[in-house]
Design a protein around this motif. Structure first.
Motif, PDB file in Angstrom:
ATOM      1  N   GLN A  44       0.522  -1.236  -0.093  1.00  0.00           N
ATOM      2  CA  GLN A  44       0.099   0.268   0.039  1.00  0.00           C
ATOM      3  C   GLN A  44       0.793   0.909  -0.037  1.00  0.00           C
ATOM      4  O   GLN A  44       0.037   2.116  -0.483  1.00  0.00           O
ATOM      5  CB  GLN A  44      -0.625   0.655   1.321  1.00  0.00           C
ATOM      6  CG  GLN A  44      -1.859  -0.648   1.162  1.00  0.00           C
ATOM      7  CD  GLN A  44      -2.568  -1.286   0.128  1.00  0.00           C
ATOM      8  OE1 GLN A  44      -3.107  -0.486  -0.697  1.00  0.00           O
ATOM      9  NE2 GLN A  44      -2.219  -2.375  -0.974  1.00  0.00           N
ATOM     10  N   ARG A  51      -0.226   9.081  -4.409  1.00  0.00           N
ATOM     11  CA  ARG A  51      -1.739  10.224  -4.025  1.00  0.00           C
ATOM     12  C   ARG A  51      -0.577  11.381  -3.840  1.00  0.00           C
ATOM     13  O   ARG A  51      -1.643  12.618  -3.661  1.00  0.00           O
ATOM     14  CB  ARG A  51      -3.052   9.477  -3.305  1.00  0.00           C
ATOM     15  CG  ARG A  51      -3.625   9.093  -5.025  1.00  0.00           C
ATOM     16  CD  ARG A  51      -4.777   7.519  -3.438  1.00  0.00           C
ATOM     17  NE  ARG A  51      -5.625   7.197  -5.172  1.00  0.00           N
ATOM     18  CZ  ARG A  51      -5.065   5.917  -5.431  1.00  0.00           C
ATOM     19  NH1 ARG A  51      -3.267   4.798  -5.631  1.00  0.00           N
ATOM     20  NH2 ARG A  51      -5.194   5.334  -6.640  1.00  0.00           N
ATOM     21  N   GLU A  54       0.491  13.752  -5.262  1.00  0.00           N
ATOM     22  CA  GLU A  54      -0.276  14.802  -6.241  1.00  0.00           C
ATOM     23  C   GLU A  54      -1.138  15.189  -5.450  1.00  0.00           C
ATOM     24  O   GLU A  54      -1.577  16.182  -5.897  1.00  0.00           O
ATOM     25  CB  GLU A  54      -1.606  13.181  -7.061  1.00  0.00           C
ATOM     26  CG  GLU A  54      -0.682  12.686  -8.335  1.00  0.00           C
ATOM     27  CD  GLU A  54      -1.403  11.275  -8.057  1.00  0.00           C
ATOM     28  OE1 GLU A  54      -3.047  11.470  -7.577  1.00  0.00           O
ATOM     29  OE2 GLU A  54      -1.363  10.561  -8.892  1.00  0.00           O
ATOM     30  N   HIS A  56      -3.185  15.035  -2.226  1.00  0.00           N
ATOM     31  CA  HIS A  56      -4.327  14.474  -1.565  1.00  0.00           C
ATOM     32  C   HIS A  56      -4.211  14.697  -0.450  1.00  0.00           C
ATOM     33  O   HIS A  56      -2.534  14.500   0.078  1.00  0.00           O
ATOM     34  CB  HIS A  56      -4.649  13.120  -2.127  1.00  0.00           C
ATOM     35  CG  HIS A  56      -4.592  13.079  -3.476  1.00  0.00           C
ATOM     36  ND1 HIS A  56      -6.351  13.613  -3.681  1.00  0.00           N
ATOM     37  CD2 HIS A  56      -4.552  12.696  -4.610  1.00  0.00           C
ATOM     38  CE1 HIS A  56      -6.309  13.333  -4.862  1.00  0.00           C
ATOM     39  NE2 HIS A  56      -5.523  13.022  -5.966  1.00  0.00           N
ATOM     40  N   SER A  59      -5.045  11.105   5.051  1.00  0.00           N
ATOM     41  CA  SER A  59      -6.874  10.507   4.732  1.00  0.00           C
ATOM     42  C   SER A  59      -7.283  10.096   3.648  1.00  0.00           C
ATOM     43  O   SER A  59      -7.989   9.106   2.992  1.00  0.00           O
ATOM     44  CB  SER A  59      -7.726  10.719   5.522  1.00  0.00           C
ATOM     45  OG  SER A  59      -8.051  12.382   5.068  1.00  0.00           O
ATOM     46  N   ALA A  60      -7.847  11.312   2.079  1.00  0.00           N
ATOM     47  CA  ALA A  60      -8.068  10.783   1.147  1.00  0.00           C
ATOM     48  C   ALA A  60      -6.595  10.014   0.185  1.00  0.00           C
ATOM     49  O   ALA A  60      -7.984   8.526  -0.550  1.00  0.00           O
ATOM     50  CB  ALA A  60      -8.021  12.095   0.346  1.00  0.00           C
ATOM     51  N   ALA A  61      -6.059  10.313   0.847  1.00  0.00           N
ATOM     52  CA  ALA A  61      -4.801   9.318  -0.286  1.00  0.00           C
ATOM     53  C   ALA A  61      -5.067   8.024   0.270  1.00  0.00           C
ATOM     54  O   ALA A  61      -5.082   6.918  -0.599  1.00  0.00           O
ATOM     55  CB  ALA A  61      -3.265   9.994   0.245  1.00  0.00           C
ATOM     56  N   SER A  63      -7.440   6.733   1.390  1.00  0.00           N
ATOM     57  CA  SER A  63      -8.837   6.360   1.316  1.00  0.00           C
ATOM     58  C   SER A  63      -8.849   5.536  -0.609  1.00  0.00           C
ATOM     59  O   SER A  63      -9.867   4.616  -1.095  1.00  0.00           O
ATOM     60  CB  SER A  63     -10.218   7.352   0.957  1.00  0.00           C
ATOM     61  OG  SER A  63     -11.135   6.847   0.925  1.00  0.00           O
ATOM     62  N   GLN A  64      -8.693   6.780  -1.794  1.00  0.00           N
ATOM     63  CA  GLN A  64      -8.036   6.228  -2.414  1.00  0.00           C
ATOM     64  C   GLN A  64      -7.708   5.222  -3.079  1.00  0.00           C
ATOM     65  O   GLN A  64      -8.452   4.145  -3.946  1.00  0.00           O
ATOM     66  CB  GLN A  64      -8.052   7.426  -3.421  1.00  0.00           C
ATOM     67  CG  GLN A  64      -9.290   9.049  -3.005  1.00  0.00           C
ATOM     68  CD  GLN A  64      -8.567  10.438  -3.774  1.00  0.00           C
ATOM     69  OE1 GLN A  64      -6.997  10.254  -4.476  1.00  0.00           O
ATOM     70  NE2 GLN A  64      -9.564  11.537  -3.802  1.00  0.00           N
ATOM     71  N   ALA A  65      -6.501   5.062  -2.635  1.00  0.00           N
ATOM     72  CA  ALA A  65      -5.746   3.763  -3.125  1.00  0.00           C
ATOM     73  C   ALA A  65      -6.557   2.496  -2.404  1.00  0.00           C
ATOM     74  O   ALA A  65      -6.061   1.673  -3.186  1.00  0.00           O
ATOM     75  CB  ALA A  65      -4.314   3.992  -1.953  1.00  0.00           C
ATOM     76  N   GLY A  66      -8.055   2.675  -1.464  1.00  0.00           N
ATOM     77  CA  GLY A  66      -8.250   1.027  -1.133  1.00  0.00           C
ATOM     78  C   GLY A  66      -7.674   0.183  -0.097  1.00  0.00           C
ATOM     79  O   GLY A  66      -8.294  -0.959  -0.364  1.00  0.00           O
ATOM     80  N   CYS A  67      -6.862   1.306   0.393  1.00  0.00           N
ATOM     81  CA  CYS A  67      -5.812   0.265   1.817  1.00  0.00           C
ATOM     82  C   CYS A  67      -6.935  -0.685   2.450  1.00  0.00           C
ATOM     83  O   CYS A  67      -6.816  -1.809   2.701  1.00  0.00           O
ATOM     84  CB  CYS A  67      -5.094   1.373   2.129  1.00  0.00           C
ATOM     85  SG  CYS A  67      -3.947   2.085   1.581  1.00  0.00           S
TER      86      CYS A  67
END
Length: 86
Positions: A44, A51, A54, A56, A59-61, A63-67
């Motif tokens: 992960q 992210r 980029e 982010h 917490s968004a990074a 969440s968006q990575a689908g960890c």
């Protein structure tokens, strides 16, 4: 062919680390499980770092990575939660 070579390289690296730690393979269960956890967490690092770079938020990074989905799989009660939101 490339995934097989990468897997072999990773296995060689882990074998060398085990040797340096003085652990024989197969590793004792606790050491093996901690190693598997490290593998899951290590997978992960790259998507989260991308992210973050980029711009982010952390917490968004994550969440968006689908960890959480990747680390824990489909958690019990997931279907009930999905039904409540429809």
């Amino acid at each position: 062919m490339k995934p097989y070579l990468l897997s072999l390289g990773a296995g060689l690296l882990v074998g060398a680390v085990y040797s340096l730690m003085g652990v024989r393979s197969p590793a004792p269960p606790v050491i093996a499980l901690v190693g598997l956890l490290g593998i899951l967490l290590g997978e992960q690092v790259v998507p989260v770092a991308r992210r973050l770079l980029e711009g982010h938020s952390p917490s968004a990074a994550v969440s968006q990575a689908g960890c959480a989905r990747h680390l824990f799989g489909r958690l019990p009660g997931h279907d009930a939660i999905a039904r409540d939101h429809t």
